[in-house]
Scaffold this motif. Structure first.
Motif, PDB file in Angstrom:
ATOM      1  N   ILE A 179      62.926  -7.327  -8.839  1.00  0.00           N
ATOM      2  CA  ILE A 179      62.115  -6.170  -9.232  1.00  0.00           C
ATOM      3  C   ILE A 179      62.850  -5.314 -10.258  1.00  0.00           C
ATOM      4  CG2 ILE A 179      61.101  -4.021  -8.408  1.00  0.00           C
ATOM      5  CD1 ILE A 179      60.600  -5.490  -5.716  1.00  0.00           C
ATOM      6  N   GLN A 182      63.232  -7.226 -13.625  1.00  0.00           N
ATOM      7  CA  GLN A 182      62.005  -7.830 -14.158  1.00  0.00           C
ATOM      8  C   GLN A 182      62.248  -9.282 -14.564  1.00  0.00           C
ATOM      9  OE1 GLN A 182      60.628  -4.863 -17.172  1.00  0.00           O
ATOM     10  NE2 GLN A 182      58.784  -4.807 -15.915  1.00  0.00           N
ATOM     11  N   ASP A 207      59.447 -13.849  -8.314  1.00  0.00           N
ATOM     12  CA  ASP A 207      59.098 -13.554  -9.699  1.00  0.00           C
ATOM     13  C   ASP A 207      59.422 -12.104 -10.018  1.00  0.00           C
ATOM     14  OD1 ASP A 207      57.032 -11.962  -8.670  1.00  0.00           O
ATOM     15  OD2 ASP A 207      55.431 -13.265  -9.378  1.00  0.00           O
ATOM     16  N   TYR A 209      57.692  -9.542 -10.243  1.00  0.00           N
ATOM     17  CA  TYR A 209      56.980  -8.557  -9.427  1.00  0.00           C
ATOM     18  C   TYR A 209      57.586  -8.429  -8.034  1.00  0.00           C
ATOM     19  CZ  TYR A 209      53.170  -8.854 -12.880  1.00  0.00           C
ATOM     20  OH  TYR A 209      52.407  -8.819 -14.043  1.00  0.00           O
ATOM     21  N   ARG A 211      57.464 -11.025  -5.928  1.00  0.00           N
ATOM     22  CA  ARG A 211      56.658 -11.893  -5.068  1.00  0.00           C
ATOM     23  C   ARG A 211      57.373 -13.225  -4.862  1.00  0.00           C
ATOM     24  NH1 ARG A 211      51.267 -11.000  -8.662  1.00  0.00           N
ATOM     25  NH2 ARG A 211      52.606 -12.230 -10.052  1.00  0.00           N
ATOM     26  N   GLN A 233      55.899 -13.724 -17.682  1.00  0.00           N
ATOM     27  CA  GLN A 233      56.922 -12.718 -17.438  1.00  0.00           C
ATOM     28  C   GLN A 233      57.079 -11.791 -18.650  1.00  0.00           C
ATOM     29  OE1 GLN A 233      60.682 -13.327 -15.098  1.00  0.00           O
ATOM     30  NE2 GLN A 233      61.599 -13.396 -17.132  1.00  0.00           N
ATOM     31  N   PHE A 236      54.362  -9.222 -18.763  1.00  0.00           N
ATOM     32  CA  PHE A 236      54.577  -8.139 -17.803  1.00  0.00           C
ATOM     33  C   PHE A 236      55.608  -7.142 -18.318  1.00  0.00           C
ATOM     34  CE2 PHE A 236      57.033  -6.953 -13.788  1.00  0.00           C
ATOM     35  CZ  PHE A 236      56.233  -5.853 -13.530  1.00  0.00           C
TER      36      PHE A 236
END
Length: 247
Positions: A179, A182, A207, A209, A211, A233, A236
């Motif tokens: 997190i 990133q 990942d 996020y 998750r 990625q 994001f």
């Protein structure tokens, strides 16, 4: 890119048996671009590496051979004796280039790793098929400043011998590193018992996020494969540019 986590039991100080087990696990796994083995996969986590650490490069030679046969990266750490020093060395081997390596920076003082091993002083990022991997080993997971993403990598790999008694910390910190940076975070742990600890695996990947992308069953030798999607990625990161505000 497809990445495969190899969660295995490790026979104490038996590199030939561990090479055989790793090779079988790799061949039974789906075809991947990178195969990731645990910390000190060829011997078990040896805090007293005399007569255990490798000086002849046998396990590295096996990694090179497998990489060429598979046309894939093969990585994991080995106890190495070189120039009168012991290192916990993370090798990142690809078919076409010289192996890269990272020497563990944060030695596990609680387990007296620092009494025998020499700490590394370099942060190492290996690039393979367009993906930039930050190489880290076990106890490094507890030190977020060292692994801070300076927009210089896409994924972190932690290879580990992380005991069952502290497995909650393993899950929590792997997710946190994903997190805050990133990025994809891949943690590959062993199973089984050595001279001091019991290990229950819990290898997994997250990942950006936070998750879970894939998770290996506890206490079972297994291989799990997932996809690294850099386009997703990067999208994001552009949409939510946290890294631009880092300290």
């Amino acid at each position: 890119m497809k990445a495969t986590l190899i969660q295995m039991d490790i026979k104490w100080a038996d590199s030939a048996a561990n090479q055989k087990a790793a090779e079988q696990a790799i061949h039974n796994a789906p075809k991947s671009d990178i195969y990731i083995l645990p910390e000190m996969w060829s011997t078990g986590f040896a805090t007293h590496p005399e007569n255990i650490a490798e000086s002849d490069g046998k396990s590295l030679a096996w990694m090179i051979k497998m990489s060429k046969e598979l046309d894939a990266a093969v990585c994991g750490s080995i106890a190495v004796y070189e120039n009168e020093h012991f290192y916990n060395r993370f090798y990142f081997v690809t078919p076409d280039n010289e192996p890269q390596h990272y020497d563990k920076r944060h030695l596990f003082t609680y387990g007296n790793e620092h009494h025998s091993y020499t700490a590394g002083d370099k942060r190492v990022i290996a690039t393979w098929r367009g993906v930039r991997f930050l190489l880290q080993i076990c106890y490094d997971l507890r030190f977020p400043c060292f692994s801070r993403n300076n927009n210089d990598y896409d994924a972190i790999i932690y290879v580990a011998s992380w005991p069952e008694s502290r497995i909650h910390v393993w899950h929590t910190l792997l997710c946190a590193r994903a997190i805050e940076n990133q990025c994809y975070v891949i943690g590959v742990n062993r199973i089984g018992i050595d001279l001091t600890c019991k290990y229950n695996g819990s290898s997994e990947a997250y990942d950006a996020y936070g998750r879970i992308m894939v998770s290996c069953d506890d206490n079972r030798a297994t291989a799990m494969t997932f996809d690294i999607d850099l386009e997703k990625q990067d999208s994001f990161r552009k949409k939510f540019p946290v890294l631009n505000d880092r300290d």
